[in-house]
Design an enzyme around this catalytic site. Sequence first.
Site, PDB file in Angstrom:
ATOM      1  N   GLU A 156       0.836  -1.198   0.000  1.00 31.00           N
ATOM      2  CA  GLU A 156       0.000   0.000   0.000  1.00 31.00           C
ATOM      3  C   GLU A 156       0.870   1.248   0.000  1.00 31.00           C
ATOM      4  O   GLU A 156       1.948   1.278   0.595  1.00 31.00           O
ATOM      5  CB  GLU A 156      -0.962  -0.007   1.186  1.00 31.00           C
ATOM      6  CG  GLU A 156      -2.118  -0.956   0.952  1.00 31.00           C
ATOM      7  CD  GLU A 156      -3.150  -0.942   2.060  1.00 31.00           C
ATOM      8  OE1 GLU A 156      -3.380   0.095   2.694  1.00 31.00           O
ATOM      9  OE2 GLU A 156      -3.743  -2.011   2.292  1.00 31.00           O
ATOM     10  N   LYS A 209       3.429 -16.725  -0.085  1.00 29.87           N
ATOM     11  CA  LYS A 209       2.790 -15.441   0.239  1.00 29.87           C
ATOM     12  C   LYS A 209       2.842 -15.158   1.748  1.00 29.87           C
ATOM     13  O   LYS A 209       3.358 -14.134   2.183  1.00 29.87           O
ATOM     14  CB  LYS A 209       1.329 -15.468  -0.248  1.00 29.87           C
ATOM     15  CG  LYS A 209       0.439 -14.360   0.272  1.00 29.87           C
ATOM     16  CD  LYS A 209       0.901 -12.995  -0.193  1.00 29.87           C
ATOM     17  CE  LYS A 209       0.412 -11.914   0.730  1.00 29.87           C
ATOM     18  NZ  LYS A 209       0.951 -10.602   0.408  1.00 29.87           N
ATOM     19  N   ALA A 257      13.173   0.853  12.684  1.00 32.39           N
ATOM     20  CA  ALA A 257      12.469   0.718  13.964  1.00 32.39           C
ATOM     21  C   ALA A 257      11.343   1.742  13.996  1.00 32.39           C
ATOM     22  O   ALA A 257      11.430   2.790  13.362  1.00 32.39           O
ATOM     23  CB  ALA A 257      13.448   0.971  15.103  1.00 32.39           C
ATOM     24  N   GLY A 258      10.292   1.427  14.710  1.00 35.39           N
ATOM     25  CA  GLY A 258       9.163   2.350  14.741  1.00 35.39           C
ATOM     26  C   GLY A 258       8.140   1.984  15.799  1.00 35.39           C
ATOM     27  O   GLY A 258       8.469   1.300  16.786  1.00 35.39           O
ATOM     28  N   CYS A 265      -2.441  -6.599   6.870  1.00 34.30           N
ATOM     29  CA  CYS A 265      -1.898  -7.913   6.499  1.00 34.30           C
ATOM     30  C   CYS A 265      -0.939  -8.543   7.498  1.00 34.30           C
ATOM     31  O   CYS A 265      -1.221  -9.632   7.987  1.00 34.30           O
ATOM     32  CB  CYS A 265      -1.317  -7.829   5.109  1.00 34.30           C
ATOM     33  SG  CYS A 265      -2.653  -7.539   3.926  1.00 34.30           S
TER      34      CYS A 265
HETATM   35  P1  NAD Z   1     -10.708  -4.727   1.269  1.00 26.55           P
HETATM   36  O1  NAD Z   1     -11.421  -4.955   2.534  1.00 26.55           O
HETATM   37  O2  NAD Z   1     -10.148  -3.380   0.947  1.00 26.55           O
HETATM   38  O3  NAD Z   1     -11.680  -5.119   0.052  1.00 26.55           O
HETATM   39  C1  NAD Z   1     -12.411  -6.295  -0.027  1.00 26.55           C
HETATM   40  C2  NAD Z   1     -13.663  -6.037  -0.877  1.00 26.55           C
HETATM   41  O4  NAD Z   1     -14.330  -7.277  -1.097  1.00 26.55           O
HETATM   42  C3  NAD Z   1     -14.681  -5.120  -0.189  1.00 26.55           C
HETATM   43  O5  NAD Z   1     -14.961  -4.001  -1.020  1.00 26.55           O
HETATM   44  C4  NAD Z   1     -15.910  -6.011  -0.004  1.00 26.55           C
HETATM   45  O6  NAD Z   1     -17.156  -5.331  -0.126  1.00 26.55           O
HETATM   46  C5  NAD Z   1     -15.726  -7.028  -1.116  1.00 26.55           C
HETATM   47  N1  NAD Z   1     -16.464  -8.288  -0.927  1.00 26.55           N
HETATM   48  C6  NAD Z   1     -16.581  -9.022   0.197  1.00 26.55           C
HETATM   49  N2  NAD Z   1     -17.334 -10.128  -0.056  1.00 26.55           N
HETATM   50  C7  NAD Z   1     -17.678 -10.082  -1.357  1.00 26.55           C
HETATM   51  C8  NAD Z   1     -18.426 -10.943  -2.213  1.00 26.55           C
HETATM   52  N3  NAD Z   1     -18.953 -12.083  -1.756  1.00 26.55           N
HETATM   53  N4  NAD Z   1     -18.595 -10.584  -3.491  1.00 26.55           N
HETATM   54  C9  NAD Z   1     -18.066  -9.433  -3.951  1.00 26.55           C
HETATM   55  N5  NAD Z   1     -17.337  -8.589  -3.209  1.00 26.55           N
HETATM   56  C10 NAD Z   1     -17.134  -8.909  -1.920  1.00 26.55           C
HETATM   57  O7  NAD Z   1      -9.559  -5.818   1.219  1.00 26.55           O
HETATM   58  P2  NAD Z   1      -8.131  -5.717   0.496  1.00 26.55           P
HETATM   59  O8  NAD Z   1      -7.201  -4.893   1.311  1.00 26.55           O
HETATM   60  O9  NAD Z   1      -8.339  -5.401  -0.946  1.00 26.55           O
HETATM   61  O10 NAD Z   1      -7.643  -7.238   0.635  1.00 26.55           O
HETATM   62  C11 NAD Z   1      -8.241  -8.274  -0.107  1.00 26.55           C
HETATM   63  C12 NAD Z   1      -7.412  -9.545   0.086  1.00 26.55           C
HETATM   64  O11 NAD Z   1      -6.099  -9.358  -0.449  1.00 26.55           O
HETATM   65  C13 NAD Z   1      -7.194  -9.954   1.546  1.00 26.55           C
HETATM   66  O12 NAD Z   1      -7.162 -11.354   1.612  1.00 26.55           O
HETATM   67  C14 NAD Z   1      -5.825  -9.394   1.872  1.00 26.55           C
HETATM   68  O13 NAD Z   1      -5.174 -10.119   2.897  1.00 26.55           O
HETATM   69  C15 NAD Z   1      -5.101  -9.587   0.565  1.00 26.55           C
HETATM   70  N6  NAD Z   1      -4.006  -8.630   0.329  1.00 26.55           N
HETATM   71  C16 NAD Z   1      -4.163  -7.319   0.635  1.00 26.55           C
HETATM   72  C17 NAD Z   1      -3.136  -6.423   0.374  1.00 26.55           C
HETATM   73  C18 NAD Z   1      -3.246  -4.965   0.735  1.00 26.55           C
HETATM   74  O14 NAD Z   1      -2.241  -4.277   0.698  1.00 26.55           O
HETATM   75  N7  NAD Z   1      -4.412  -4.443   1.075  1.00 26.55           N
HETATM   76  C19 NAD Z   1      -1.952  -6.868  -0.223  1.00 26.55           C
HETATM   77  C20 NAD Z   1      -1.826  -8.227  -0.527  1.00 26.55           C
HETATM   78  C21 NAD Z   1      -2.867  -9.108  -0.255  1.00 26.55           C
HETATM   79  C1  UGA Z   2       2.789  -5.701   3.280  1.00 22.66           C
HETATM   80  C2  UGA Z   2       3.879  -6.337   2.404  1.00 22.66           C
HETATM   81  O1  UGA Z   2       4.990  -5.457   2.337  1.00 22.66           O
HETATM   82  C3  UGA Z   2       3.336  -6.595   0.998  1.00 22.66           C
HETATM   83  O2  UGA Z   2       4.321  -7.248   0.206  1.00 22.66           O
HETATM   84  C4  UGA Z   2       2.113  -7.483   1.086  1.00 22.66           C
HETATM   85  O3  UGA Z   2       1.533  -7.675  -0.193  1.00 22.66           O
HETATM   86  C5  UGA Z   2       1.090  -6.824   1.984  1.00 22.66           C
HETATM   87  O4  UGA Z   2       1.668  -6.569   3.309  1.00 22.66           O
HETATM   88  C6  UGA Z   2      -0.092  -7.706   2.200  1.00 22.66           C
HETATM   89  O5  UGA Z   2       0.016  -8.906   2.235  1.00 22.66           O
HETATM   90  O6  UGA Z   2      -1.132  -7.078   2.333  1.00 22.66           O
HETATM   91  P1  UGA Z   2       1.736  -3.276   3.520  1.00 22.66           P
HETATM   92  O7  UGA Z   2       1.011  -3.843   4.693  1.00 22.66           O
HETATM   93  O8  UGA Z   2       0.979  -2.503   2.503  1.00 22.66           O
HETATM   94  O9  UGA Z   2       2.468  -4.446   2.716  1.00 22.66           O
HETATM   95  O10 UGA Z   2       2.872  -2.298   4.066  1.00 22.66           O
HETATM   96  P2  UGA Z   2       4.401  -2.413   4.469  1.00 22.66           P
HETATM   97  O11 UGA Z   2       5.139  -1.344   3.768  1.00 22.66           O
HETATM   98  O12 UGA Z   2       4.948  -3.776   4.364  1.00 22.66           O
HETATM   99  O13 UGA Z   2       4.343  -1.992   6.011  1.00 22.66           O
HETATM  100  C7  UGA Z   2       3.670  -2.768   6.978  1.00 22.66           C
HETATM  101  C8  UGA Z   2       3.912  -2.160   8.346  1.00 22.66           C
HETATM  102  O14 UGA Z   2       5.271  -2.312   8.743  1.00 22.66           O
HETATM  103  C9  UGA Z   2       3.634  -0.653   8.413  1.00 22.66           C
HETATM  104  O15 UGA Z   2       2.996  -0.323   9.622  1.00 22.66           O
HETATM  105  C10 UGA Z   2       5.013  -0.035   8.341  1.00 22.66           C
HETATM  106  O16 UGA Z   2       5.096   1.239   8.939  1.00 22.66           O
HETATM  107  C11 UGA Z   2       5.815  -1.062   9.132  1.00 22.66           C
HETATM  108  N1  UGA Z   2       7.265  -1.034   8.799  1.00 22.66           N
HETATM  109  C12 UGA Z   2       7.677  -1.328   7.545  1.00 22.66           C
HETATM  110  C13 UGA Z   2       8.185  -0.740   9.804  1.00 22.66           C
HETATM  111  O17 UGA Z   2       7.818  -0.482  10.973  1.00 22.66           O
HETATM  112  N2  UGA Z   2       9.525  -0.755   9.505  1.00 22.66           N
HETATM  113  C14 UGA Z   2       9.974  -1.023   8.252  1.00 22.66           C
HETATM  114  O18 UGA Z   2      11.216  -1.009   8.050  1.00 22.66           O
HETATM  115  C15 UGA Z   2       9.032  -1.324   7.255  1.00 22.66           C
END
Ligand code: NAD
Ligand code: UGA
Length: 451
Positions: A156, A209, A257-258, A265
């Site tokens: 993100e 993952k 560090a933070g 996630c």
């Molecule tokens: P999110 O909560 O932002 O979005 C999920 C969406 O799915 C919501 O808009 C919700 O309304 C919709 N939804 C739920 N049930 C549904 C259904 N039955 N049909 C259609 N839509 C439906 O979640 P996200 O952050 O996008 O994460 C999605 C998945 O990806 C999670 O498993 C998360 O762990 C994984 N993931 C997230 C990130 C990230 O950075 N956010 C990165 C890697 C993996």
């Molecule tokens: C993390 C992974 O980096 C992604 O590869 C993965 O796809 C995602 O989770 C997921 O599975 O959703 P994200 O959660 O978006 O991504 O953000 P990061 O940049 O990884 O940071 C996660 C947390 O760790 C934050 O609170 C950040 O401030 C903290 N962080 C990160 C630290 O405290 N120190 C660091 O050196 C790096």
Amino acid sequence: MDISIIGAGYVGLITAACLAEKGNCVINCDIDEKRINMLNNGEIPVYEPGLEDIITMQMATDGVNTPNLRFSSNIAESVKQSELVYVAVGTPSNGETVDLTYLWEAVSTIARTVNDKKIVAIKSTVPPGTSDKLQRYFNTLDKKVIVVSNPEFLVEGKAVESTKKPDRILVGTNHLGDAKPVFDELYNPFVVREGSLMYMSPIEAELSKVGANAMLAARISMINEIAMLAERLGADILKVRRGIGSDKRIGLQYLFAGPGFGGSCFPKDVPMLAKLMQENDVMPYMLKATIDRNKVQKKVLPYKIIKRFCDKEGRLDEKVFGLWGLAFKADTDDIRESPALDVVEELTKRGAVIQAYDPKAGKNASEYFNELIKSERLKIVDNMYQAIEGVDGLAIATEWDSFKSPNFGRMLERMRTPTIFDGRNLFDPRIVKENYFEYYPIGRPAIAAEK
Ligand code: NAD
Ligand code: UGA
């Protein structure tokens, strides 16, 4: 390629936008009709640098051809029109592991809808073994569906960049003959290095993952633990970070560090993996330590403030604190599991009032802290200097660029007590000292005010 993506959250939306940009015909669908209406009206429900421009361009129509990107709340209809269906719904934590209710709802909609051959790619993060279970479910129903694990690694705040130029793309399949031609074609424009598109079994992709998230989270917990010792010994963790990370085998990334890691996630995926290990008679010593350190680390920033300002009863009545940053990291509006939430909760529960500012996450925080806002224990304000008007101290929870070079003179004029609790080590301690601030960073010696 005709694609539908179920779930229009961070992952679904960004995947949809980036695949559409490469010329695919993508329908992104969601059960949340309000969200779909917003998107169809050109409003983007999440903040992610660069995303709005891509969505606007890909939704544009020349009046003749269908635009590359469409949004719909009719999931069944969207699935019918596609040869490839992604599932990108949320898999939230249910405490110990993850709740797969949304995933199963989405999958049963697919099962009710499809009769022809279809590939279903699971982007949601799931416990390893889930894609195989889903495959068995479709097989039992006699559906010609091929389930593929295609986990998402986007970060993100850099989601567009990390989706367009991924370090790797994993395709977990037991049906290589059917899946490989489809994914080779689809992901060819995203392959930035030879070998970065990898085929493996679904369990291997799923374990890669959650294993990657666990590894990154463990590094952060490790540096946070070393930082706590650095602070006691009078060492500076930023210098120690360079001292450690300059070893090529270690590297400098994910060694800041933070205030503890947050986000949607790491805090959910590490306990999920630990639970799965226990179920398989593997003791998750490393994962438990990662989780335990993070629980404690999230209290470090608020407790520095409490220690400095509380009365004999541990109360902070009459005290007012500024808070810069509500998002769990910079460049996002996402507040899920943000360390800033711990600051707000710990301080307000002791009677303090908080004035918070975040460039993008104010709206999400207002909804989350609805009650505290109503009772005026928390005010979310429109700029960073307004947040420190008349405060006893400032806490910094997020490393937004706009916080990195503040006007210290302006800050001094506004703050009742010039004290900074810096959860992100944004400032050079020398400069803070020259500007007469008390300064409490993380993993670096504190600086008392000049008398
Ligand atoms: P999110 O909560 O932002 O979005 C999920 C969406 O799915 C919501 O808009 C919700 O309304 C919709 N939804 C739920 N049930 C549904 C259904 N039955 N049909 C259609 N839509 C439906 O979640 P996200 O952050 O996008 O994460 C999605 C998945 O990806 C999670 O498993 C998360 O762990 C994984 N993931 C997230 C990130 C990230 O950075 N956010 C990165 C890697 C993996
Ligand atoms: C993390 C992974 O980096 C992604 O590869 C993965 O796809 C995602 O989770 C997921 O599975 O959703 P994200 O959660 O978006 O991504 O953000 P990061 O940049 O990884 O940071 C996660 C947390 O760790 C934050 O609170 C950040 O401030 C903290 N962080 C990160 C630290 O405290 N120190 C660091 O050196 C790096």
